[in-house]
Design a protein around this motif. Structure first.
Motif, PDB file in Angstrom:
ATOM      1  N   ALA A 220       0.839  -1.198   0.000  1.00 37.28           N
ATOM      2  CA  ALA A 220       0.000   0.000   0.000  1.00 37.28           C
ATOM      3  C   ALA A 220       0.870   1.243   0.000  1.00 37.28           C
ATOM      4  O   ALA A 220       2.034   1.211   0.397  1.00 37.28           O
ATOM      5  N   GLY A 221       0.307   2.356  -0.462  1.00 39.30           N
ATOM      6  CA  GLY A 221       0.988   3.640  -0.419  1.00 39.30           C
ATOM      7  C   GLY A 221       1.486   4.094  -1.774  1.00 39.30           C
ATOM      8  O   GLY A 221       1.957   3.298  -2.585  1.00 39.30           O
ATOM      9  N   SER A 222       1.374   5.401  -2.016  1.00 41.15           N
ATOM     10  CA  SER A 222       1.778   5.955  -3.305  1.00 41.15           C
ATOM     11  C   SER A 222       3.273   5.780  -3.564  1.00 41.15           C
ATOM     12  O   SER A 222       3.712   5.717  -4.712  1.00 41.15           O
ATOM     13  N   GLY A 223       4.067   5.674  -2.495  1.00 41.76           N
ATOM     14  CA  GLY A 223       5.502   5.495  -2.657  1.00 41.76           C
ATOM     15  C   GLY A 223       5.879   4.165  -3.283  1.00 41.76           C
ATOM     16  O   GLY A 223       7.020   3.984  -3.713  1.00 41.76           O
ATOM     17  N   LYS A 224       4.924   3.240  -3.341  1.00 39.78           N
ATOM     18  CA  LYS A 224       5.199   1.922  -3.924  1.00 39.78           C
ATOM     19  C   LYS A 224       4.586   1.754  -5.314  1.00 39.78           C
ATOM     20  O   LYS A 224       4.703   0.680  -5.911  1.00 39.78           O
ATOM     21  N   ALA A 225       3.949   2.808  -5.813  1.00 40.76           N
ATOM     22  CA  ALA A 225       3.232   2.703  -7.085  1.00 40.76           C
ATOM     23  C   ALA A 225       4.158   2.344  -8.241  1.00 40.76           C
ATOM     24  O   ALA A 225       3.845   1.462  -9.065  1.00 40.76           O
ATOM     25  N   GLU A 226       5.297   3.010  -8.333  1.00 39.55           N
ATOM     26  CA  GLU A 226       6.214   2.751  -9.450  1.00 39.55           C
ATOM     27  C   GLU A 226       6.762   1.330  -9.379  1.00 39.55           C
ATOM     28  O   GLU A 226       6.831   0.628 -10.391  1.00 39.55           O
ATOM     29  N   ALA A 227       7.148   0.896  -8.190  1.00 37.83           N
ATOM     30  CA  ALA A 227       7.690  -0.456  -8.039  1.00 37.83           C
ATOM     31  C   ALA A 227       6.639  -1.503  -8.344  1.00 37.83           C
ATOM     32  O   ALA A 227       6.941  -2.541  -8.963  1.00 37.83           O
ATOM     33  N   LEU A 228       5.406  -1.269  -7.917  1.00 38.08           N
ATOM     34  CA  LEU A 228       4.332  -2.216  -8.197  1.00 38.08           C
ATOM     35  C   LEU A 228       4.089  -2.329  -9.695  1.00 38.08           C
ATOM     36  O   LEU A 228       3.932  -3.440 -10.237  1.00 38.08           O
ATOM     37  N   ALA A 229       4.056  -1.209 -10.385  1.00 35.30           N
ATOM     38  CA  ALA A 229       3.857  -1.235 -11.839  1.00 35.30           C
ATOM     39  C   ALA A 229       4.970  -2.030 -12.522  1.00 35.30           C
ATOM     40  O   ALA A 229       4.720  -2.833 -13.427  1.00 35.30           O
ATOM     41  N   ARG A 230       6.216  -1.825 -12.077  1.00 33.92           N
ATOM     42  CA  ARG A 230       7.341  -2.559 -12.666  1.00 33.92           C
ATOM     43  C   ARG A 230       7.250  -4.053 -12.354  1.00 33.92           C
ATOM     44  O   ARG A 230       7.497  -4.895 -13.217  1.00 33.92           O
ATOM     45  N   ALA A 231       6.902  -4.379 -11.121  1.00 29.98           N
ATOM     46  CA  ALA A 231       6.851  -5.787 -10.710  1.00 29.98           C
ATOM     47  C   ALA A 231       5.832  -6.566 -11.521  1.00 29.98           C
ATOM     48  O   ALA A 231       6.067  -7.728 -11.881  1.00 29.98           O
ATOM     49  N   LEU A 232       4.705  -5.937 -11.824  1.00 31.68           N
ATOM     50  CA  LEU A 232       3.655  -6.630 -12.558  1.00 31.68           C
ATOM     51  C   LEU A 232       3.895  -6.614 -14.068  1.00 31.68           C
ATOM     52  O   LEU A 232       3.466  -7.521 -14.779  1.00 31.68           O
ATOM     53  N   ALA A 233       4.612  -5.605 -14.553  1.00 30.35           N
ATOM     54  CA  ALA A 233       4.829  -5.487 -15.996  1.00 30.35           C
ATOM     55  C   ALA A 233       6.014  -6.315 -16.478  1.00 30.35           C
ATOM     56  O   ALA A 233       6.032  -6.760 -17.630  1.00 30.35           O
ATOM     57  N   GLU A 234       7.018  -6.513 -15.601  1.00 35.47           N
ATOM     58  CA  GLU A 234       8.252  -7.186 -16.017  1.00 35.47           C
ATOM     59  C   GLU A 234       8.590  -8.301 -15.037  1.00 35.47           C
ATOM     60  O   GLU A 234       9.413  -8.121 -14.151  1.00 35.47           O
ATOM     61  N   PRO A 235       7.983  -9.487 -15.192  1.00 39.75           N
ATOM     62  CA  PRO A 235       8.275 -10.590 -14.272  1.00 39.75           C
ATOM     63  C   PRO A 235       9.752 -10.988 -14.313  1.00 39.75           C
ATOM     64  O   PRO A 235      10.415 -10.886 -15.350  1.00 39.75           O
ATOM     65  N   ASN A 236      10.240 -11.420 -13.143  1.00 40.75           N
ATOM     66  CA  ASN A 236      11.604 -11.951 -13.023  1.00 40.75           C
ATOM     67  C   ASN A 236      12.670 -10.965 -13.466  1.00 40.75           C
ATOM     68  O   ASN A 236      13.651 -11.335 -14.118  1.00 40.75           O
ATOM     69  N   ASN A 237      12.493  -9.714 -13.093  1.00 40.62           N
ATOM     70  CA  ASN A 237      13.463  -8.669 -13.401  1.00 40.62           C
ATOM     71  C   ASN A 237      14.282  -8.377 -12.143  1.00 40.62           C
ATOM     72  O   ASN A 237      13.749  -7.875 -11.161  1.00 40.62           O
ATOM     73  N   PRO A 238      15.600  -8.671 -12.151  1.00 35.59           N
ATOM     74  CA  PRO A 238      16.412  -8.461 -10.948  1.00 35.59           C
ATOM     75  C   PRO A 238      16.409  -7.022 -10.451  1.00 35.59           C
ATOM     76  O   PRO A 238      16.670  -6.773  -9.276  1.00 35.59           O
ATOM     77  N   THR A 240      13.866  -5.298 -10.063  1.00 35.89           N
ATOM     78  CA  THR A 240      12.685  -5.229  -9.198  1.00 35.89           C
ATOM     79  C   THR A 240      12.479  -6.614  -8.607  1.00 35.89           C
ATOM     80  O   THR A 240      11.715  -7.422  -9.139  1.00 35.89           O
ATOM     81  N   PRO A 241      13.172  -6.949  -7.541  1.00 37.15           N
ATOM     82  CA  PRO A 241      13.122  -8.319  -7.015  1.00 37.15           C
ATOM     83  C   PRO A 241      11.711  -8.850  -6.771  1.00 37.15           C
ATOM     84  O   PRO A 241      11.457 -10.046  -6.977  1.00 37.15           O
ATOM     85  N   ALA A 242      10.785  -7.987  -6.363  1.00 35.83           N
ATOM     86  CA  ALA A 242       9.423  -8.459  -6.101  1.00 35.83           C
ATOM     87  C   ALA A 242       8.747  -9.002  -7.345  1.00 35.83           C
ATOM     88  O   ALA A 242       7.728  -9.694  -7.252  1.00 35.83           O
ATOM     89  N   SER A 243       9.309  -8.730  -8.519  1.00 35.29           N
ATOM     90  CA  SER A 243       8.741  -9.274  -9.757  1.00 35.29           C
ATOM     91  C   SER A 243       8.921 -10.786  -9.834  1.00 35.29           C
ATOM     92  O   SER A 243       8.314 -11.445 -10.687  1.00 35.29           O
ATOM     93  N   PHE A 244       9.767 -11.350  -8.951  1.00 32.12           N
ATOM     94  CA  PHE A 244       9.940 -12.800  -8.897  1.00 32.12           C
ATOM     95  C   PHE A 244       8.850 -13.472  -8.064  1.00 32.12           C
ATOM     96  O   PHE A 244       8.785 -14.707  -8.023  1.00 32.12           O
ATOM     97  N   ALA A 245       8.026 -12.696  -7.386  1.00 30.44           N
ATOM     98  CA  ALA A 245       6.982 -13.280  -6.534  1.00 30.44           C
ATOM     99  C   ALA A 245       6.002 -14.082  -7.378  1.00 30.44           C
ATOM    100  O   ALA A 245       5.430 -13.581  -8.348  1.00 30.44           O
ATOM    101  N   THR A 246       5.806 -15.314  -7.007  1.00 30.12           N
ATOM    102  CA  THR A 246       4.854 -16.178  -7.687  1.00 30.12           C
ATOM    103  C   THR A 246       4.517 -17.337  -6.754  1.00 30.12           C
ATOM    104  O   THR A 246       5.004 -17.399  -5.626  1.00 30.12           O
ATOM    105  N   GLY A 247       3.672 -18.239  -7.216  1.00 29.03           N
ATOM    106  CA  GLY A 247       3.323 -19.425  -6.453  1.00 29.03           C
ATOM    107  C   GLY A 247       2.994 -20.540  -7.423  1.00 29.03           C
ATOM    108  O   GLY A 247       2.807 -20.293  -8.614  1.00 29.03           O
TER     109      GLY A 247
END
Length: 270
Positions: A220-238, A240-247
């Protein structure tokens, strides 16, 4: 690869409230129908959003319906500080929820699997060089690896992994520009010179976290908006480590409008 979903709640506090309810239901439903000898393995991290969810869990009547003797608690990352330091993720989780469950006789202490802590004196910590820190971190990481394998087998997997994400796109304690995001052989690694204090940490690796059956990211929070957009747009991008999140079965990002700004609509909750 499991399709990543996004659920947008209207307010920040709703993420924590809904997260608490969902976690408790996931445990309750996960244990339902399983043989008595089987466990539910839950991995947690720190972070404000996750800690708020734990606080709501403590006050939720669903907690009383769970057979906590069959639930094991793990940590996806930990701050390598003294065991009683309030910077520790486990310390805060205990304060908000786990100690209550233990004192009530619901959760056996043996079911709580904390990562190692720093047993050195403050003076010894201040005097240590990088080599000494790295050796201690590696020893603690390998000890947690052994604990995971002993309990869950050679390829351990969580039933549910609950994560947060930092404004820089880190998740657990895997940070952009740090080599640990590229580790593929280890289950747990030490992290030194963390850009976020405290500097010494332990973290599950990306491959281990990816084996979780269900992965939920609360952010949550506007400070995470850019990182969230990157994480969802570019999976497995070092970067943006959170882009590796999966299950292996499910990966859901729970967020709110400020953090979700700029991300295409995929799911909304009201």
């Amino acid at each position: 690869m499991v399709h990543t979903q996004r659920v947008v709640y209207p307010h920040t506090h709703t993420i924590a409230e809904a997260g608490a309810q969902r976690i408790l239901l996931a445990i309750l439903d996960g244990l339902n129908g399983r043989p008595e000898a089987e466990w539910f393995d839950l991995a947690l991290t720190g972070g404000s959003d996750t800690l708020k969810a734990l606080q709501y869990m403590a006050d939720n009547p669903l907690a009383d319906a769970i057979d906590w003797s069959r639930v094991r608690i793990w940590w996806a990352d930990e701050r390598f500080v003294a065991a009683d330091d309030d910077d520790r993720n486990a310390f805060e989780a205990r304060r908000l929820l786990l100690d209550h469950l233990v004192s009530a006789g619901m959760l056996p202490e043996a079911n709580i699997h904390e990562m190692g802590s720093d047993t050195r004196s403050p003076a010894a910590v201040a005097a240590a060089d990088d080599a000494a820190d790295e050796a201690l971190l590696d020893e603690a990481a390998r000890a947690y690896e052994r604990e995971l394998v002993e309990a869950l087998g050679p390829e351990p997997a969580m039933d549910l992994l609950v994560l947060g994400m930092g404004p820089d796109g880190h998740y657990a304690s895997l940070f952009p520009g740090h080599p640990q995001i590229g580790e593929r052989e280890r289950l747990v690694v030490g992290v030194d010179h963390s850009p976020k204090l405290p500097p010494l940490r332990l973290s599950m690796t990306a491959p281990l976290m990816a084996r979780s059956r269900r992965t939920w990211v609360l952010t949550a929070g506007s400070g995470k908006a850019e990182a969230l957009a990157r994480a969802l747009a570019e999976p497995n991008n070092p970067a943006t480590p959170a882009s590796f999140a999966t299950g292996t079965e499910e990966c859901i990002w729970f967020t709110e409008p400020c953090a979700a700004a700029g991300v295409p609509e995929t799911g909304t909750a009201h």
